[in-house]
Design an enzyme around this catalytic site. Sequence first.
Site, PDB file in Angstrom:
ATOM      1  N   TYR A 100       0.838  -1.200   0.000  1.00  0.00           N
ATOM      2  CA  TYR A 100       0.000   0.000   0.000  1.00  0.00           C
ATOM      3  C   TYR A 100       0.875   1.253   0.000  1.00  0.00           C
ATOM      4  CZ  TYR A 100       1.040   0.571   5.012  1.00  0.00           C
ATOM      5  OH  TYR A 100       1.684   0.753   6.222  1.00  0.00           O
ATOM      6  N   CYS A 101       0.265   2.370  -0.411  1.00  0.00           N
ATOM      7  CA  CYS A 101       0.917   3.676  -0.350  1.00  0.00           C
ATOM      8  C   CYS A 101      -0.153   4.712  -0.020  1.00  0.00           C
ATOM      9  CB  CYS A 101       1.636   3.999  -1.665  1.00  0.00           C
ATOM     10  SG  CYS A 101       0.539   4.217  -3.080  1.00  0.00           S
ATOM     11  N   ALA A 102       0.060   5.964  -0.370  1.00  0.00           N
ATOM     12  CA  ALA A 102      -0.902   7.008  -0.019  1.00  0.00           C
ATOM     13  C   ALA A 102      -2.172   6.936  -0.865  1.00  0.00           C
ATOM     14  CB  ALA A 102      -0.254   8.384  -0.171  1.00  0.00           C
TER      15      ALA A 102
END
Length: 243
Positions: A100-102
């Site tokens: 995941y990331c932003a």
Amino acid sequence: MKITFFSLVLLFTVVACNSAPSESAVSAESNEVIQLGGSISVTAFEQKMKLPGIQILDVRTAGEYQGGHFNNALQANWLDQREFADRVQHIDKAKPVLVYCASGVRSAEAMNWMKENGFKEVSNLKGGISAWRMEGKPLESKATRAEMSMAAFNASTKSGTILVDIGAEWCPPCVKMEPVLQQLQKEKSAHFSLVKVDGGIDIEVMKQLRSEGLPTFIVFKNGKETWRKQGIVDYATLAAAIQ
């Protein structure tokens, strides 16, 4: 004419019903996505987090990670390709990985790279942390301790044999080294003291020590550096360095 009109309405109704996916079909499709990986919804991501043996990887920067992350998540910055490749090599390719990331963009790229490089099952959080928060889901954010000063570091290494461990709990190779350090402390505690420098907090100490990667191990004897090694180190090598 009435019969013809009624027949057309009936025909369109039957076609529409046959074209619409059934609830069971939608469920089966969702389960397939969950099993095979890919960009998945917040609900599916949360479901997979509960599975045994799951590995969670945050591909944002260390600073972003500190601002809020998933429990037990590892971290490797996708924007720093050298760091990313170095860290993910210590993640089990045979076990499922959640990335995941932003916003889901960086993690989608990271997911594709990982699949191309031998990872069996990788799933990306669609919409990233933003989508997670939009649904009111919590994140873990540990209270950050004060940064270690250089004076405090020098005081902790000025006498005796000191093994300095520059690492972080979110760094994959650092996590891999923990059992080795625990064994060393158990069997050789009379020969050295361990000082931990947090790679996400103690930035000034890292700069002064010219630490360029995590983990980095340095041995000080009476205040002077006598040995240094970056990356994974076996037990025998560390034991010899502190003698």
